[in-house]
Design a protein around this motif. Structure first.
Motif, PDB file in Angstrom:
ATOM      1  N   PRO A  51       1.047  -1.262   0.048  1.00 21.37           N
ATOM      2  CA  PRO A  51       0.214   0.315   0.078  1.00 21.37           C
ATOM      3  C   PRO A  51       0.777   1.218  -0.142  1.00 21.37           C
ATOM      4  N   SER A  52       2.011   1.218   0.658  1.00 22.04           N
ATOM      5  CA  SER A  52       2.531   2.535   0.889  1.00 22.04           C
ATOM      6  C   SER A  52       3.441   2.696  -0.485  1.00 22.04           C
ATOM      7  N   ALA A  77       0.986   4.034  -2.907  1.00 22.60           N
ATOM      8  CA  ALA A  77       0.687   5.436  -2.527  1.00 22.60           C
ATOM      9  C   ALA A  77       1.577   6.323  -2.932  1.00 22.60           C
ATOM     10  N   THR A  90       1.312  11.692   3.577  1.00 22.55           N
ATOM     11  CA  THR A  90       1.706  10.386   4.307  1.00 22.55           C
ATOM     12  C   THR A  90       2.413   9.450   3.917  1.00 22.55           C
ATOM     13  N   PRO A  91       2.470   8.942   2.872  1.00 20.44           N
ATOM     14  CA  PRO A  91       3.418   7.863   2.175  1.00 20.44           C
ATOM     15  C   PRO A  91       4.654   8.310   2.069  1.00 20.44           C
TER      16      PRO A  91
END
Lengths: 322, 256
Positions: free
Chosen positions: B71-72, B75, B102-103
């Motif tokens: 996911p990261s 992202a 965030t990522p």
């Protein structure tokens, strides 16, 4: 700024609570205890009786507050209470069952812990891992109602004296808490607090909605599962040492939020406010203990609820002025 | 180098929404997905962003299958702005835009200088820098949408998916948002993929148009090839005439 003020308030009330009781101590008395250790005049009173009780109050209050802060953010509802996870009711069922079977002391705390674990396992199974927030809340509330109903059933069929003990436990109390309880709650609180602070970034992102959080790279399902387990572990630890003290988890989060300048969950603040409510309540127990020692759970409600209402009232009237 | 969608199927429960769809979305362009309500536009975007599991097929982003990316990692390359994101209570503009970083944040560290620069660039690009200290809840609908778009810009991904970025906005604000997306695509050479309701606006602002119906492809290509009476009939069931827009030369839809 606000946080420092709460720390100072906790410290002040902590000292005051230590001084107050059947025998009132001066600052000098306490200084003597700190200096001379076991040789001091009031050593047993301070170290064996008051300090463990107050340390338990601070630890359990912080755990309730922190769990409340996590739940409110996770459920995207400022009035969510950790009770909604069903863990508290599960712990109560376990503890009441043991009290009614004639057990006392630490075993009851163990029963509460087992009940809490059972409830959270049930929650995760029935809600299917960590799915949408509404399903989680409804499942938690369902478990909570079921466990409370079973507790009520047990109480209604129990013998009067034992039922009285069980009711007392259900109000939440700090009476007769010693170092084992204090050690247990602090041993659980410190690592869980660190993990919660580490999880705060996830919590912030989850408040944006699942889709956006995922798009920002947050593993949504795992994050929610971890945070639920953290909150559940905090509640389980606190309930097993003090019983289900009401309102602290509900009130600490909103109070911390309105004292903080930042938006979003203030977990450390919630823990501090929880600790403050709990020591204040314990102080009031001690101050009113002329005839009987009232359970601390009565005062957490009496104290926190007006505070919360005042804060909400202040916030809305400020908005109106703007 | 592009976004390849290879015979994917996506279902909600047992209801199949996307049925064996294959597409190629060009890189560095603005792509608009059009189609009637319930045709699977949003589902397609959510599937591309990895929010929905694929029943069949695969999505390949510059030679990497999306399903296999963490996911990261995903992202950092692809962002999705959902149709109804939630603004946390009391949050201020700059703080919300910073969430887009965030990522890129390192664990347990506050945003670094590079993050703050990206937030500044994004706020200026979206024209929300002046309102950085205001509460998102106090802004108008158009301003709020620009704040969300700034947040998505701050994520600095090559690919940006926008689900109905113009819903609930009046026409001037719709144009403002679309100009913003267009400008960002050419200036930061980002690939934008958005779903749109207004076919004429899609024709005017998109390099590439994809028309869907019932989770299946009707047509794809440059606007003047896709937005034709035949495609509108097959996709929307709409009887319409298409004339060149007298101002921009792009196809203009005149429903009968």
């Amino acid at each position: 700024m606000g946080r420092l003020l709460i720390v100072a308030a906790v410290a002040a009330v902590f000292l005051l609570d230590l001084a107050v009781g059947r025998i009132w101590l001066s600052l000098d008395d306490m200084w003597q205890v700190a200096r001379h250790g076991p040789g001091a005049e009031h050593w047993i009173l301070v170290y064996e009786l008051r300090l463990p009780r107050i340390a338990t109050a601070v630890g359990a209050g912080a755990a309730f507050g922190l769990a409340g802060g996590i739940c409110q953010s996770l459920f995207r509802n400022p009035l969510a209470a950790p009770e909604m996870l069903g863990v508290t009711a599960g712990a109560s069922l376990g503890a009441v069952g043991l009290v009614l079977a004639g057990f006392q002391g630490a075993v009851v705390g163990l029963g509460a812990g087992c009940g809490a674990i059972l409830a959270v396992v049930l929650l995760l199974i029935l809600a299917g891992g960590a799915p949408a927030v509404t399903r989680l809340i409804l499942t938690g509330v369902g478990i909570s109602l079921t466990a409370s109903a079973l507790t009520g059933l047990l109480l209604s069929r129990a013998d009067d004296a034992l039922a009285g003990d069980a009711m007392l436990w259900l109000t939440g109390s700090l009476n007769g808490r010693h170092w084992p309880q204090a050690r247990l709650i602090w041993g659980a609180l410190l690592p869980l607090l660190l993990l919660s602070v580490a999880g705060a970034r996830w919590l912030d992102r989850l408040e944006l909605g699942d889709d956006l959080a995922q798009s920002l790279g947050v593993p949504v399902r795992m994050a929610r599962m971890v945070l639920i387990l953290l909150a559940a572990a905090l509640i389980a630890a606190a309930v097993s040492v003090t019983g289900p003290v009401g309102f602290v988890g509900l009130m600490a989060g909103p109070i911390a939020r309105s004292l903080s300048r930042h938006s979003g969950p203030d977990l450390i603040g919630a823990a501090l406010v929880g600790a403050l409510i709990m020591v204040l309540a314990d102080l009031m127990v001690t101050l009113t203990a002329f005839r009987v020692l009232l359970p601390v759970g009565i005062f957490t409600g009496l104290l926190g609820a007006p505070w919360l209402i005042w804060l909400l009232w202040r916030d809305t009237s400020e908005r109106r002025v703007m | 180098m592009s976004l390849n969608i290879d015979s994917i199927s996506i279902a909600y429960g047992t209801h199949l929404v996307i049925k064996g769809l294959s597409l190629t979305i060009p890189k560095g362009a603005v792509t608009a997905i059009i189609g009637p309500n319930g045709c699977g536009k949003s589902t397609l975007l959510r599937g591309i962003a990895g929010l929905l599991p694929l029943q069949r097929g695969r999505i390949v982003l510059d030679e990497n299958p999306v399903a296999q990316m963490r996911p990261s990692a995903l992202a950092r390359r692809l962002a999705l702005l959902p149709q109804a994101p939630l603004a946390p209570e009391g949050i201020r503009v700059q703080e919300l835009v910073t969430r887009g970083r965030t990522p890129w944040l390192r664990p347990f560290r506050p945003p670094a200088a590079a993050d703050r620069d990206a937030v500044e660039r994004a706020m200026h690009a979206a024209g929300v820098a002046e309102m950085r200290h205001r509460r998102v809840s106090d802004l108008s609908g158009g301003q709020r949408q620009r704040v969300w778009i700034a947040m998505a810009f701050a994520q600095e991904t090559e690919w940006l998916l926008l689900d109905e970025p113009t819903t609930w906005l009046d026409l001037p604000h719709q144009l403002e948002v679309l100009h913003l997306i267009r400008r960002q695509s050419s200036e930061a050479s980002r690939s934008m993929v958005m779903t749109l309701h207004d076919i004429s606006l899609a024709a005017r602002f998109a390099d590439h148009v994809i028309a869907l119906r019932d989770g299946d492809l009707v047509a794809q290509g440059p606007a003047h090839q896709v937005i034709t009476p035949e495609v509108l009939k097959r996709s929307f069931g709409l009887k319409a005439q298409v004339i060149p827009d007298p101002l921009h030369g792009t196809p203009l839809v005149l429903p009968r």
